[in-house]
Scaffold this motif. Structure first.
Motif, PDB file in Angstrom:
ATOM      1  N   MET A  66       0.822  -1.213   0.000  1.00  0.00           N
ATOM      2  CA  MET A  66       0.000   0.000   0.000  1.00  0.00           C
ATOM      3  C   MET A  66       0.856   1.263   0.000  1.00  0.00           C
ATOM      4  SD  MET A  66      -2.847   1.601  -0.066  1.00  0.00           S
ATOM      5  CE  MET A  66      -4.134   0.387   0.238  1.00  0.00           C
ATOM      6  N   VAL A  67       1.952   1.243   0.744  1.00  0.00           N
ATOM      7  CA  VAL A  67       2.728   2.480   0.907  1.00  0.00           C
ATOM      8  C   VAL A  67       4.159   2.293   0.401  1.00  0.00           C
ATOM      9  CG1 VAL A  67       1.344   3.224   2.877  1.00  0.00           C
ATOM     10  CG2 VAL A  67       3.428   1.894   3.272  1.00  0.00           C
ATOM     11  N   PRO A  68       4.822   3.398   0.065  1.00  0.00           N
ATOM     12  CA  PRO A  68       6.202   3.301  -0.429  1.00  0.00           C
ATOM     13  C   PRO A  68       7.174   2.948   0.681  1.00  0.00           C
ATOM     14  CG  PRO A  68       5.541   5.590  -0.228  1.00  0.00           C
ATOM     15  CD  PRO A  68       4.305   4.771   0.029  1.00  0.00           C
ATOM     16  N   LYS A  69       8.379   2.581   0.287  1.00  0.00           N
ATOM     17  CA  LYS A  69       9.410   2.229   1.261  1.00  0.00           C
ATOM     18  C   LYS A  69       9.957   3.446   2.006  1.00  0.00           C
ATOM     19  CE  LYS A  69      10.937  -2.061  -0.966  1.00  0.00           C
ATOM     20  NZ  LYS A  69      12.047  -2.787  -1.608  1.00  0.00           N
TER      21      LYS A  69
ATOM     22  N   GLY B 168       9.091  -2.841   5.563  1.00  0.00           N
ATOM     23  CA  GLY B 168       9.053  -4.024   6.410  1.00  0.00           C
ATOM     24  C   GLY B 168       9.554  -5.202   5.598  1.00  0.00           C
ATOM     25  N   LEU B 169      10.404  -6.029   6.195  1.00  0.00           N
ATOM     26  CA  LEU B 169      10.987  -7.137   5.452  1.00  0.00           C
ATOM     27  C   LEU B 169      11.143  -8.360   6.340  1.00  0.00           C
ATOM     28  CD1 LEU B 169      14.810  -6.674   5.284  1.00  0.00           C
ATOM     29  CD2 LEU B 169      13.383  -4.800   6.087  1.00  0.00           C
ATOM     30  N   VAL B 170      11.605  -9.452   5.754  1.00  0.00           N
ATOM     31  CA  VAL B 170      11.684 -10.731   6.454  1.00  0.00           C
ATOM     32  C   VAL B 170      13.093 -10.936   7.008  1.00  0.00           C
ATOM     33  CG1 VAL B 170      11.399 -13.224   6.292  1.00  0.00           C
ATOM     34  CG2 VAL B 170       9.970 -11.702   4.885  1.00  0.00           C
ATOM     35  N   HIS B 171      13.174 -11.153   8.311  1.00  0.00           N
ATOM     36  CA  HIS B 171      14.434 -11.489   8.979  1.00  0.00           C
ATOM     37  C   HIS B 171      14.277 -12.907   9.518  1.00  0.00           C
ATOM     38  CE1 HIS B 171      15.306  -7.055   9.263  1.00  0.00           C
ATOM     39  NE2 HIS B 171      13.985  -7.028   9.317  1.00  0.00           N
ATOM     40  N   LYS B 172      15.208 -13.797   9.191  1.00  0.00           N
ATOM     41  CA  LYS B 172      15.028 -15.187   9.625  1.00  0.00           C
ATOM     42  C   LYS B 172      16.346 -15.888   9.876  1.00  0.00           C
ATOM     43  CE  LYS B 172      14.038 -18.373   6.482  1.00  0.00           C
ATOM     44  NZ  LYS B 172      15.340 -19.013   6.148  1.00  0.00           N
ATOM     45  N   LYS B 173      16.253 -16.973  10.586  1.00  0.00           N
ATOM     46  CA  LYS B 173      17.384 -17.879  10.733  1.00  0.00           C
ATOM     47  C   LYS B 173      17.583 -18.608   9.412  1.00  0.00           C
ATOM     48  CE  LYS B 173      16.181 -18.678  15.599  1.00  0.00           C
ATOM     49  NZ  LYS B 173      15.707 -19.671  16.592  1.00  0.00           N
TER      50      LYS B 173
ATOM     51  N   SER C 200       6.494  -1.075  -0.140  1.00  0.00           N
ATOM     52  CA  SER C 200       6.810  -1.917   1.012  1.00  0.00           C
ATOM     53  C   SER C 200       5.941  -3.180   1.055  1.00  0.00           C
ATOM     54  CB  SER C 200       6.593  -1.109   2.296  1.00  0.00           C
ATOM     55  OG  SER C 200       7.049  -1.816   3.425  1.00  0.00           O
ATOM     56  N   LEU C 201       6.574  -4.300   1.339  1.00  0.00           N
ATOM     57  CA  LEU C 201       5.866  -5.569   1.505  1.00  0.00           C
ATOM     58  C   LEU C 201       4.700  -5.410   2.479  1.00  0.00           C
ATOM     59  CD1 LEU C 201       5.788  -8.754   1.162  1.00  0.00           C
ATOM     60  CD2 LEU C 201       7.274  -8.830   3.187  1.00  0.00           C
ATOM     61  N   TYR C 202       4.962  -4.755   3.582  1.00  0.00           N
ATOM     62  CA  TYR C 202       3.929  -4.439   4.568  1.00  0.00           C
ATOM     63  C   TYR C 202       4.403  -3.200   5.315  1.00  0.00           C
ATOM     64  CZ  TYR C 202       6.473  -5.376   8.828  1.00  0.00           C
ATOM     65  OH  TYR C 202       7.359  -5.259   9.868  1.00  0.00           O
ATOM     66  N   ASN C 203       3.521  -2.595   6.076  1.00  0.00           N
ATOM     67  CA  ASN C 203       3.914  -1.476   6.916  1.00  0.00           C
ATOM     68  C   ASN C 203       3.024  -1.445   8.137  1.00  0.00           C
ATOM     69  OD1 ASN C 203       4.811   1.218   7.844  1.00  0.00           O
ATOM     70  ND2 ASN C 203       5.687   1.380   5.774  1.00  0.00           N
ATOM     71  N   LEU C 204       3.358  -0.577   9.070  1.00  0.00           N
ATOM     72  CA  LEU C 204       2.655  -0.507  10.340  1.00  0.00           C
ATOM     73  C   LEU C 204       2.296   0.950  10.618  1.00  0.00           C
ATOM     74  CD1 LEU C 204       1.855  -2.577  12.481  1.00  0.00           C
ATOM     75  CD2 LEU C 204       3.990  -2.083  13.682  1.00  0.00           C
ATOM     76  N   TYR C 205       1.114   1.139  11.145  1.00  0.00           N
ATOM     77  CA  TYR C 205       0.593   2.476  11.442  1.00  0.00           C
ATOM     78  C   TYR C 205       0.777   2.784  12.925  1.00  0.00           C
ATOM     79  CZ  TYR C 205      -3.037   6.102  12.015  1.00  0.00           C
ATOM     80  OH  TYR C 205      -3.739   7.240  12.319  1.00  0.00           O
TER      81      TYR C 205
END
Length: 348
Positions: A110-113, A148-153, A233-238
């Protein structure tokens, strides 16, 4: 009246006037992360200092990290509303279903990076659709973070199939809807719980920003950091930065004007810009740790966007069934984003 008495009275009146001018108000604001993370470092603390300076010291703003004044991160809005604290930083999405209209801004892609652009859009959308939702607090700013991005083992995400079965922390309902659509096992979780969940193997990773990664020790607890291609952005938070309504309204007019001067569109943009600055810090820390910094290919990103579009359509159907004009919410969120991007690109 003797000269001595007159002088004493004049001195007393002068002292009273001076005391009145030096009236002090102490505001206690609270947040739930490390003071070294981006928003507190580049927005919250500087905001407090600016308010203090512009009030000539008549307002003192005390900032308490890690919920030091009590309560849990999901209860922050109620703590402000009820006057347990004078103000604070709130993620409305930590209470799923309570502020459903705000979710329109959090839908996939929905929103830019750019946190600054996203935050300008967030303030505009808030003015059009969310002021009634937050009517029992006084809103200072509404903003979003950077990508927002993916951080993983383990190794980075390269294909949608790599999401299958991964237990991933999600911060909001739209984020967990997307993770589920991608084949992961989403686990809703406030940010303070994320490091322990990683260290204990409760989750394999999660979605969060670059800027939060160092304070959560993701350089140690994860191995790879994967973003999607492109500028959305993959996702974002308000988020909102808000005060207790009675506290705000109880301020003297001139001090209330100081808060007003440090509220609104430009203050929201400042909060988003803080995340952009912090993202650069976070990337550097993860890179210096030797972790894998990865980007999903444009082709796979398009596949993810298609799944994100399904999430958005399903959200519209769900919210429409609950009585909201969900299509208008989505359309207006997109329009706010377009306006914010155009204004910044034109120097407005």
């Amino acid at each position: 009246m003797t000269l001595v008495k007159s002088a004493a009275l004049a001195a007393l009146l002068g002292l009273t006037a001076t005391a009145s001018l030096a009236q002090e108000v102490t505001l206690r604001f609270q947040h739930f992360v490390s003071p070294n993370s981006a928003n507190p470092k580049y927005f919250i603390e500087p905001w407090a200092e600016k308010v203090e300076e512009e009030s000539n010291g008549r307002i003192k703003v005390e900032i308490y990290p890690f919920m030091q004044l009590g309560g849990k991160a999901p209860s922050q809005y109620d703590l402000i509303r009820d006057g347990a604290i004078d103000g604070g930083w709130v993620i409305p999405g930590y209470q799923p279903g309570r502020f459903p209209e705000a979710e329109a801004l959090e839908l996939p892609f929905m929103v830019p990076k750019s946190g600054e652009q996203a935050s300008r859009a967030a303030w505009m959308f808030t003015q059009d659709h969310l002021m009634d939702d937050f009517e029992d607090v006084h809103l200072i700013a509404a903003h979003m973070h950077g990508p927002g991005l993916v951080h993983k083992k383990g190794a980075s995400i390269k294909d949608i199939s790599d999401f299958a079965g991964l237990k991933l922390r999600g911060p909001s309902r739209p984020a967990t809807l997307l993770l589920n659509k991608l084949g992961a096992v989403p686990i809703g979780m406030a940010v303070p719980a994320f490091p322990e969940a990683l260290s204990k193997g409760v989750v394999d990773g999660g979605v969060i920003t670059w800027e939060m990664a160092p304070s959560l020790k993701l350089d140690e607890l994860t191995d790879s950091h994967t973003d999607v291609a492109g500028d959305m952005s993959l996702y974002n938070l308000y988020f909102i930065w808000a005060m207790n309504k009675d506290t705000y309204e109880g301020l003297p007019d001139d001090l209330r004007a100081i808060i007003d001067a440090n509220s609104g569109l430009e203050t929201s943009a400042w909060a988003g810009r803080a995340h952009d600055t912090g993202d650069q810090d976070g990337i550097a820390v993860m890179r210096d740790a030797g972790n894998e910094i990865a980007e999903i290919s444009p082709e796979v990103t398009e596949e993810i966007k298609a799944l994100g579009a399904e999430v958005t359509e399903e959200w519209i159907a769900e919210m429409t069934a609950k009585g909201l004009d969900a299509q208008t919410l989505v359309d207006d969120a997109r329009a706010a984003v377009a306006e914010a991007r155009n204004a910044q690109s034109s120097g407005g």
